[in-house]
Design a protein around this motif. Structure first.
Motif, PDB file in Angstrom:
ATOM      1  N   LYS A 124       0.827  -1.213   0.000  1.00  0.00           N
ATOM      2  CA  LYS A 124       0.000   0.000   0.000  1.00  0.00           C
ATOM      3  C   LYS A 124       0.857   1.258   0.000  1.00  0.00           C
ATOM      4  CE  LYS A 124      -3.841  -2.105   2.477  1.00  0.00           C
ATOM      5  NZ  LYS A 124      -4.521  -2.206   3.769  1.00  0.00           N
ATOM      6  N   ARG A 125       1.972   1.232   0.734  1.00  0.00           N
ATOM      7  CA  ARG A 125       2.830   2.406   0.878  1.00  0.00           C
ATOM      8  C   ARG A 125       3.992   2.429  -0.104  1.00  0.00           C
ATOM      9  NH1 ARG A 125       4.999   2.090   6.701  1.00  0.00           N
ATOM     10  NH2 ARG A 125       6.271   3.779   5.882  1.00  0.00           N
ATOM     11  N   GLY A 126       4.031   1.484  -1.030  1.00  0.00           N
ATOM     12  CA  GLY A 126       5.174   1.312  -1.927  1.00  0.00           C
ATOM     13  C   GLY A 126       5.680   2.578  -2.569  1.00  0.00           C
ATOM     14  N   ASP A 127       4.785   3.391  -3.124  1.00  0.00           N
ATOM     15  CA  ASP A 127       5.211   4.611  -3.810  1.00  0.00           C
ATOM     16  C   ASP A 127       5.802   5.630  -2.844  1.00  0.00           C
ATOM     17  OD1 ASP A 127       4.372   3.560  -6.219  1.00  0.00           O
ATOM     18  OD2 ASP A 127       2.413   4.533  -6.128  1.00  0.00           O
ATOM     19  N   ASP A 128       5.268   5.719  -1.645  1.00  0.00           N
ATOM     20  CA  ASP A 128       5.740   6.696  -0.663  1.00  0.00           C
ATOM     21  C   ASP A 128       7.075   6.296  -0.030  1.00  0.00           C
ATOM     22  OD1 ASP A 128       3.422   8.158  -1.088  1.00  0.00           O
ATOM     23  OD2 ASP A 128       2.351   7.126   0.525  1.00  0.00           O
ATOM     24  N   LEU A 129       7.385   5.000  -0.041  1.00  0.00           N
ATOM     25  CA  LEU A 129       8.573   4.519   0.648  1.00  0.00           C
ATOM     26  C   LEU A 129       9.870   4.780  -0.106  1.00  0.00           C
ATOM     27  CD1 LEU A 129       7.271   1.110   2.002  1.00  0.00           C
ATOM     28  CD2 LEU A 129       7.777   3.175   3.317  1.00  0.00           C
ATOM     29  N   ASN A 130       9.797   5.056  -1.396  1.00  0.00           N
ATOM     30  CA  ASN A 130      10.998   5.249  -2.200  1.00  0.00           C
ATOM     31  C   ASN A 130      11.936   4.050  -2.047  1.00  0.00           C
ATOM     32  OD1 ASN A 130      12.926   6.411  -3.867  1.00  0.00           O
ATOM     33  ND2 ASN A 130      13.732   7.767  -2.278  1.00  0.00           N
ATOM     34  N   LEU A 131      11.388   2.855  -2.294  1.00  0.00           N
ATOM     35  CA  LEU A 131      12.160   1.618  -2.201  1.00  0.00           C
ATOM     36  C   LEU A 131      13.222   1.572  -3.290  1.00  0.00           C
ATOM     37  CD1 LEU A 131       9.266  -0.924  -1.639  1.00  0.00           C
ATOM     38  CD2 LEU A 131      11.148  -0.513  -0.041  1.00  0.00           C
ATOM     39  N   GLU A 132      14.367   1.003  -2.948  1.00  0.00           N
ATOM     40  CA  GLU A 132      15.384   0.810  -3.974  1.00  0.00           C
ATOM     41  C   GLU A 132      14.884  -0.292  -4.921  1.00  0.00           C
ATOM     42  OE1 GLU A 132      17.472  -2.068  -4.195  1.00  0.00           O
ATOM     43  OE2 GLU A 132      16.319  -2.932  -2.603  1.00  0.00           O
ATOM     44  N   PRO A 133      15.443  -0.392  -6.138  1.00  0.00           N
ATOM     45  CA  PRO A 133      14.868  -1.246  -7.179  1.00  0.00           C
ATOM     46  C   PRO A 133      14.697  -2.724  -6.828  1.00  0.00           C
ATOM     47  CG  PRO A 133      16.434   0.272  -8.151  1.00  0.00           C
ATOM     48  CD  PRO A 133      16.531   0.434  -6.658  1.00  0.00           C
ATOM     49  N   TRP A 134      15.690  -3.363  -6.199  1.00  0.00           N
ATOM     50  CA  TRP A 134      15.527  -4.782  -5.892  1.00  0.00           C
ATOM     51  C   TRP A 134      14.414  -4.996  -4.872  1.00  0.00           C
ATOM     52  CZ3 TRP A 134      21.178  -7.002  -5.369  1.00  0.00           C
ATOM     53  CH2 TRP A 134      21.779  -7.010  -6.623  1.00  0.00           C
ATOM     54  N   SER A 135      14.274  -4.097  -3.920  1.00  0.00           N
ATOM     55  CA  SER A 135      13.183  -4.211  -2.943  1.00  0.00           C
ATOM     56  C   SER A 135      11.834  -4.080  -3.631  1.00  0.00           C
ATOM     57  CB  SER A 135      13.313  -3.131  -1.867  1.00  0.00           C
ATOM     58  OG  SER A 135      14.475  -3.319  -1.100  1.00  0.00           O
ATOM     59  N   GLN A 136      11.745  -3.141  -4.557  1.00  0.00           N
ATOM     60  CA  GLN A 136      10.490  -2.965  -5.291  1.00  0.00           C
ATOM     61  C   GLN A 136      10.171  -4.208  -6.119  1.00  0.00           C
ATOM     62  OE1 GLN A 136       8.390  -0.142  -4.964  1.00  0.00           O
ATOM     63  NE2 GLN A 136       7.021  -1.664  -5.856  1.00  0.00           N
ATOM     64  N   THR A 137      11.185  -4.827  -6.714  1.00  0.00           N
ATOM     65  CA  THR A 137      10.990  -6.056  -7.487  1.00  0.00           C
ATOM     66  C   THR A 137      10.454  -7.168  -6.597  1.00  0.00           C
ATOM     67  OG1 THR A 137      12.723  -5.471  -9.053  1.00  0.00           O
ATOM     68  CG2 THR A 137      12.164  -7.801  -8.878  1.00  0.00           C
ATOM     69  N   LEU A 138      11.025  -7.309  -5.405  1.00  0.00           N
ATOM     70  CA  LEU A 138      10.537  -8.320  -4.465  1.00  0.00           C
ATOM     71  C   LEU A 138       9.095  -8.061  -4.075  1.00  0.00           C
ATOM     72  CD1 LEU A 138      13.625  -8.747  -2.158  1.00  0.00           C
ATOM     73  CD2 LEU A 138      12.573 -10.544  -3.533  1.00  0.00           C
ATOM     74  N   LEU A 139       8.783  -6.816  -3.810  1.00  0.00           N
ATOM     75  CA  LEU A 139       7.427  -6.433  -3.436  1.00  0.00           C
ATOM     76  C   LEU A 139       6.455  -6.727  -4.580  1.00  0.00           C
ATOM     77  CD1 LEU A 139       5.762  -5.129  -1.170  1.00  0.00           C
ATOM     78  CD2 LEU A 139       6.236  -2.930  -2.237  1.00  0.00           C
ATOM     79  N   ASP A 140       6.852  -6.381  -5.786  1.00  0.00           N
ATOM     80  CA  ASP A 140       6.004  -6.617  -6.970  1.00  0.00           C
ATOM     81  C   ASP A 140       5.808  -8.092  -7.265  1.00  0.00           C
ATOM     82  OD1 ASP A 140       5.815  -3.876  -7.237  1.00  0.00           O
ATOM     83  OD2 ASP A 140       7.295  -3.760  -8.868  1.00  0.00           O
ATOM     84  N   SER A 141       6.848  -8.888  -6.985  1.00  0.00           N
ATOM     85  CA  SER A 141       6.765 -10.315  -7.318  1.00  0.00           C
ATOM     86  C   SER A 141       5.892 -11.089  -6.344  1.00  0.00           C
ATOM     87  CB  SER A 141       8.168 -10.940  -7.340  1.00  0.00           C
ATOM     88  OG  SER A 141       8.653 -11.090  -6.023  1.00  0.00           O
ATOM     89  N   GLN A 142       5.684 -10.513  -5.156  1.00  0.00           N
ATOM     90  CA  GLN A 142       4.893 -11.152  -4.107  1.00  0.00           C
ATOM     91  C   GLN A 142       5.410 -12.551  -3.784  1.00  0.00           C
ATOM     92  OE1 GLN A 142       0.758 -11.039  -5.214  1.00  0.00           O
ATOM     93  NE2 GLN A 142       0.871  -8.908  -5.797  1.00  0.00           N
ATOM     94  N   SER A 143       6.723 -12.757  -3.966  1.00  0.00           N
ATOM     95  CA  SER A 143       7.289 -14.080  -3.733  1.00  0.00           C
ATOM     96  C   SER A 143       7.637 -14.329  -2.271  1.00  0.00           C
ATOM     97  CB  SER A 143       8.544 -14.269  -4.594  1.00  0.00           C
ATOM     98  OG  SER A 143       9.513 -13.313  -4.236  1.00  0.00           O
ATOM     99  N   VAL A 144       7.636 -13.296  -1.468  1.00  0.00           N
ATOM    100  CA  VAL A 144       7.981 -13.449  -0.055  1.00  0.00           C
ATOM    101  C   VAL A 144       6.737 -13.161   0.759  1.00  0.00           C
ATOM    102  CG1 VAL A 144       9.500 -12.690   1.795  1.00  0.00           C
ATOM    103  CG2 VAL A 144      10.296 -12.580  -0.556  1.00  0.00           C
ATOM    104  N   LYS A 145       6.376 -14.082   1.612  1.00  0.00           N
ATOM    105  CA  LYS A 145       5.212 -13.860   2.465  1.00  0.00           C
ATOM    106  C   LYS A 145       5.444 -14.467   3.809  1.00  0.00           C
ATOM    107  CE  LYS A 145       1.951 -13.103  -1.098  1.00  0.00           C
ATOM    108  NZ  LYS A 145       0.678 -13.218  -1.619  1.00  0.00           N
TER     109      LYS A 145
END
Length: 156
Positions: free
Chosen positions: A135-156
């Motif tokens: 939900k907060r992804g855009d506001d967090l200014n995640l670095e690219p690999w973190s954003q990729t992990l978040l987008d992939s939803q592979s970690v839960k």
């Protein structure tokens, strides 16, 4: 012509991930982003070692040194991150692992620490539910690999 392998771990506990926040004084703040969900290290070639063992040992050594963790936690392979289009990321291939923090005292200690690096940079952090990160992804200014992990939803 060559790509450096980085062994990277995402700290997880009870469907929450540890979100590291860089301070503005940290040069990586401007280069990579304000926040990250992983910590890792460049993997150095060592003869006589199984490659998968070398990746895990490199990660455990980094976590132990940077996060002051005295024990080894369970790691599970998540996959890899690589962005051929980004000039910095294109030189690094991230082998990604989840690191299960199964001890409530360790989890509490992590939240209280500021993590110092050799060059004086520091991070602070907290465990955050994956859904909140999304939900907060855009506001967090995640670095690219973190954003990729978040987008992939592979970690839960």
């Amino acid at each position: 012509d060559l790509v450096q392998i980085v062994s990277a771990g995402v700290l997880v506990r009870d469907n929450r991930v540890f979100l590291f926040q860089r301070r503005e004084a940290d040069p990586k703040y401007r280069l990579y982003g304000k926040t990250t969900v992983w910590q890792g290290a460049h993997v150095q070639k060592e003869t006589g070692k199984d490659f998968s063992d070398l990746l895990r040992e490199t990660l455990q050594t980094r976590l132990s040194r940077n996060l002051f963790l005295s024990r080894v936690f369970q790691t599970n392979e998540l996959g890899y991150c690589w962005d051929a289009k980004d000039p910095i990321s294109s030189r690094h291939l991230g082998m990604m692992y989840s690191v299960t923090i199964d001890n409530p005292h360790t989890a509490a200690d992590l939240r209280k620490k500021a993590f110092k690096r050799k060059r004086g940079h520091s991070l602070v952090g907290e465990f955050v539910p994956w859904e909140e990160l999304k939900k907060r992804g855009d506001d967090l200014n995640l670095e690219p690999w973190s954003q990729t992990l978040l987008d992939s939803q592979s970690v839960k």
